[in-house]
Design an enzyme around this catalytic site. Structure first.
Site, PDB file in Angstrom:
ATOM      1  N   TYR A   1     -16.343   6.288   8.204  1.00 23.12           N
ATOM      2  CA  TYR A   1     -14.917   6.639   8.207  1.00 23.12           C
ATOM      3  C   TYR A   1     -14.639   7.875   9.088  1.00 23.12           C
ATOM      4  CZ  TYR A   1     -10.115   6.227   7.194  1.00 23.12           C
ATOM      5  OH  TYR A   1      -8.768   6.032   7.388  1.00 23.12           O
TER       6      TYR A   1
ATOM      7  N   GLY B   1       0.795  -1.224   0.000  1.00 25.50           N
ATOM      8  CA  GLY B   1       0.000   0.000   0.000  1.00 25.50           C
ATOM      9  C   GLY B   1       0.827   1.274   0.000  1.00 25.50           C
TER      10      GLY B   1
ATOM     11  N   GLU C   1       5.023  -9.513   7.995  1.00 23.44           N
ATOM     12  CA  GLU C   1       4.628 -10.375   6.871  1.00 23.44           C
ATOM     13  C   GLU C   1       5.049 -11.808   7.149  1.00 23.44           C
ATOM     14  OE1 GLU C   1       2.763  -9.214   4.563  1.00 23.44           O
ATOM     15  OE2 GLU C   1       3.088  -7.047   4.680  1.00 23.44           O
TER      16      GLU C   1
ATOM     17  N   LEU D   1       1.316   2.386   9.210  1.00 17.49           N
ATOM     18  CA  LEU D   1       0.767   1.107   9.677  1.00 17.49           C
ATOM     19  C   LEU D   1      -0.743   1.082   9.497  1.00 17.49           C
ATOM     20  CD1 LEU D   1       2.501   0.369  13.112  1.00 17.49           C
ATOM     21  CD2 LEU D   1       3.139  -0.440  10.843  1.00 17.49           C
ATOM     22  N   ALA D   2      -1.256  -0.063   9.109  1.00 10.91           N
ATOM     23  CA  ALA D   2      -2.699  -0.320   9.173  1.00 10.91           C
ATOM     24  C   ALA D   2      -2.817  -1.712   9.764  1.00 10.91           C
ATOM     25  CB  ALA D   2      -3.324  -0.267   7.790  1.00 10.91           C
TER      26      ALA D   2
HETATM   27  P1  NAD Z   1      -1.796  -1.709   3.951  1.00 18.36           P
HETATM   28  O1  NAD Z   1      -2.619  -2.753   4.593  1.00 18.36           O
HETATM   29  O2  NAD Z   1      -1.504  -1.846   2.492  1.00 18.36           O
HETATM   30  O3  NAD Z   1      -0.367  -1.572   4.693  1.00 18.36           O
HETATM   31  C1  NAD Z   1      -0.194  -1.749   6.057  1.00 18.36           C
HETATM   32  C2  NAD Z   1       1.279  -1.924   6.400  1.00 18.36           C
HETATM   33  O4  NAD Z   1       1.392  -2.034   7.831  1.00 18.36           O
HETATM   34  C3  NAD Z   1       1.932  -3.187   5.824  1.00 18.36           C
HETATM   35  O5  NAD Z   1       3.270  -2.907   5.472  1.00 18.36           O
HETATM   36  C4  NAD Z   1       1.929  -4.154   7.026  1.00 18.36           C
HETATM   37  O6  NAD Z   1       2.938  -5.158   6.995  1.00 18.36           O
HETATM   38  C5  NAD Z   1       2.187  -3.166   8.131  1.00 18.36           C
HETATM   39  N1  NAD Z   1       1.808  -3.659   9.460  1.00 18.36           N
HETATM   40  C6  NAD Z   1       0.567  -3.948   9.937  1.00 18.36           C
HETATM   41  N2  NAD Z   1       0.653  -4.329  11.237  1.00 18.36           N
HETATM   42  C7  NAD Z   1       1.962  -4.267  11.580  1.00 18.36           C
HETATM   43  C8  NAD Z   1       2.692  -4.518  12.773  1.00 18.36           C
HETATM   44  N3  NAD Z   1       2.089  -4.887  13.903  1.00 18.36           N
HETATM   45  N4  NAD Z   1       4.040  -4.361  12.747  1.00 18.36           N
HETATM   46  C9  NAD Z   1       4.687  -3.991  11.617  1.00 18.36           C
HETATM   47  N5  NAD Z   1       4.041  -3.714  10.468  1.00 18.36           N
HETATM   48  C10 NAD Z   1       2.703  -3.851  10.445  1.00 18.36           C
HETATM   49  O7  NAD Z   1      -2.524  -0.340   4.281  1.00 18.36           O
HETATM   50  P2  NAD Z   1      -2.603   1.110   3.596  1.00 18.36           P
HETATM   51  O8  NAD Z   1      -3.955   1.268   3.006  1.00 18.36           O
HETATM   52  O9  NAD Z   1      -1.405   1.408   2.786  1.00 18.36           O
HETATM   53  O10 NAD Z   1      -2.607   2.020   4.904  1.00 18.36           O
HETATM   54  C11 NAD Z   1      -1.473   2.716   5.392  1.00 18.36           C
HETATM   55  C12 NAD Z   1      -1.945   4.021   6.018  1.00 18.36           C
HETATM   56  O11 NAD Z   1      -2.532   4.839   5.003  1.00 18.36           O
HETATM   57  C13 NAD Z   1      -3.010   3.827   7.110  1.00 18.36           C
HETATM   58  O12 NAD Z   1      -2.787   4.765   8.142  1.00 18.36           O
HETATM   59  C14 NAD Z   1      -4.291   4.180   6.369  1.00 18.36           C
HETATM   60  O13 NAD Z   1      -5.316   4.629   7.232  1.00 18.36           O
HETATM   61  C15 NAD Z   1      -3.788   5.305   5.465  1.00 18.36           C
HETATM   62  N6  NAD Z   1      -4.649   5.624   4.314  1.00 18.36           N
HETATM   63  C16 NAD Z   1      -5.102   4.655   3.477  1.00 18.36           C
HETATM   64  C17 NAD Z   1      -5.943   5.024   2.424  1.00 18.36           C
HETATM   65  C18 NAD Z   1      -6.494   3.987   1.472  1.00 18.36           C
HETATM   66  O14 NAD Z   1      -7.450   4.280   0.756  1.00 18.36           O
HETATM   67  N7  NAD Z   1      -5.918   2.810   1.410  1.00 18.36           N
HETATM   68  C19 NAD Z   1      -6.269   6.367   2.193  1.00 18.36           C
HETATM   69  C20 NAD Z   1      -5.749   7.336   3.033  1.00 18.36           C
HETATM   70  C21 NAD Z   1      -4.935   6.962   4.105  1.00 18.36           C
END
Ligand code: NAD
Length: 400
Positions: free
Chosen positions: A235, A52, A75, A139-140
């Site tokens: 949201y 992401g 992962e 992180l998510a």
């Molecule tokens: P994603 O699921 O693709 O990525 C999450 C990442 O966090 C991965 O690298 C995962 O390995 C890591 N992770 C999760 N738990 C972990 C832990 N305990 N220790 C280490 N690593 C851990 O998610 P994303 O959509 O890229 O979200 C990332 C951020 O972006 C979040 O804060 C999300 O709210 C924000 N965001 C997302 C969107 C969207 O539409 N996807 C839009 C705006 C903001």
């Protein structure tokens, strides 16, 4: 083994190593089509770097600015007869490409919320880079074990105060139907804030400051989302939105803590995109499918890599970051353009199962989802025998 997608609701339990590598290569190519950002970051820590927005941040920093990168993620590696998670393969491919381009890249697979991972990352920064000048917090996660108390917090995606009923898309079948989501109860809000709020981001910055591994002028950024009113109950005004408010509160705290270094903390509001995290949120995938159609038709569609490249190039390292009146960076600006939102709202009112493919880019949604796991990429032979056990070079010798 022959690897094909196995989709269970909003997750895919398999991933394709060569497909993930191609997905990473495609993102690198996007960044490399643009001039190198000489004013960009040089030594970057990305927390949540394997998929992401975090993966794209790492790629944009490394290949857009020539930065050394450290990545942290959670992962699962592959075995002889079981695929790794996509983020594992993404990182293996990223590291190989970075090393081939003579860029430092080192990764940590472990719980970013833990003290042990923070300690290991700080030791690596001291040993290899001295200091970092940029920290991306992406992180998510559905849960967090508190490093001091051991308490396990669970984050939930619920409205606050009242039941929320709206249209929802079954992303496997293409059926649009109403969904009703019960409001948060008990300590749902506190639990969600403990996982997705700012406490852990602050712990990282505190630990990095205390170890003196943040360079003068260091910047840190965490990601948020706002979106249109139709999704606000689930949201922006829901449990996750309250956690994002906490993230913004933390940003202001961190600004104060970084001031002696002439550093800066930011929250960047990013566009709604298909990621493993966003596909788990009710209602949002229908909105994303409608949004993709409008933005692709207008020629303004971006994926995570274009968003992160723009964040570094036009905001964080442009000299004119253009914060909004609440101090947030906005790369959701094209998504939130009134003309885009008016068309999405009009189609939201009209969309149902029968007209989904006319009004929304459901095909695009599904192919984006499959690409997250390395499926459907041009040039990959999905019928070929593939070894699922792929090493991440820097993890071959050290894992915290
Ligand atoms: P994603 O699921 O693709 O990525 C999450 C990442 O966090 C991965 O690298 C995962 O390995 C890591 N992770 C999760 N738990 C972990 C832990 N305990 N220790 C280490 N690593 C851990 O998610 P994303 O959509 O890229 O979200 C990332 C951020 O972006 C979040 O804060 C999300 O709210 C924000 N965001 C997302 C969107 C969207 O539409 N996807 C839009 C705006 C903001």
């Amino acid at each position: 083994m022959i690897i094909s997608p196995k989709i269970r609701g909003f997750i895919c339990t398999t991933a394709h190593p060569e497909g993930c590598a191609q997905h990473v290569a495609d993102q690198i190519a996007v960044v490399q089509r643009r001039p190198l950002l000489a004013s960009g970051p040089k030594k970057v820590l990305v927390i949540g770097s394997s998929t992401g927005y975090g993966l794209s941040s790492r790629i944009a920093a490394a290949f857009g600015s020539g930065a050394a990168t450290l990545g942290v993620f959670f992962e699962r590696p592959g075995e002889a007869d079981r695929t790794a998670t996509a983020g594992w393969y993404n990182t293996a491919a990223f590291e190989k490409a970075a090393h081939a381009a003579n860029l430092y890249a080192r990764s940590f697979n472990g719980d970013a919320y833990s003290d042990a991972v923070k300690t290991a990352v700080i030791a690596a920064i001291k040993a290899d880079l001295g200091q970092v000048d940029c920290v991306v917090y992406s992180l998510a996660s559905p849960r967090r074990t508190h490093p001091k108390t051991g308490e396990v917090f669970k984050s939930v995606l619920k409205p606050v105060g009242a039941v929320y009923t709206n249209k929802n898309l079954n992303t496997t079948t293409g059926v649009v139907s109403d969904i009703s989501i019960e409001p948060a109860q008990g300590d749902d809000i506190a639990q969600t804030i403990a996982v997705m709020g700012g406490e852990d981001w602050e712990s990282w910055i505190d630990a990095l400051l205390e170890a003196d591994v943040l360079a003068p002028g260091a910047q840190t950024v965490a990601y948020s989302y706002i979106g249109p009113e139709v999704t606000w109950p689930i949201y922006k005004n829901g449990t996750i939105g309250l956690a994002k408010e906490d993230l913004e509160r933390t940003q202001r705290q961190l600004d104060g803590k970084l001031a002696p270094l002439h550093g800066k903390a930011w929250v960047s509001v990013n566009k709604a995109l298909v990621t493993q995290a966003s596909s788990a949120i009710p209602v949002v995938p229908l909105y994303i499918s409608l949004l993709y159609k409008v933005m692709k038709d207008q020629g303004t569609h971006e994926d995570c890599i274009e968003q992160m490249d723009r964040l570094f190039r036009d905001r964080l390292y442009s000299g004119t970051p253009q914060p909004d009146d609440l101090g947030r960076l906005r790369v959701d600006d094209w998504e939130m353009t009134p003309s885009v939102q008016a068309l999405v709202a009009q189609r939201w009112a009209a969309v149902d199962t029968s007209n989904l493919n006319d009004l929304a880019d459901f095909t695009g949604y599904q192919s984006s989802f499959l690409r997250l796991f390395g499926f459907g990429l041009a040039g990959v032979d999905y019928a070929a025998e593939t070894n699922p056990d792929v090493p991440i070079p820097s993890l071959a010798h050290d894992t915290p």
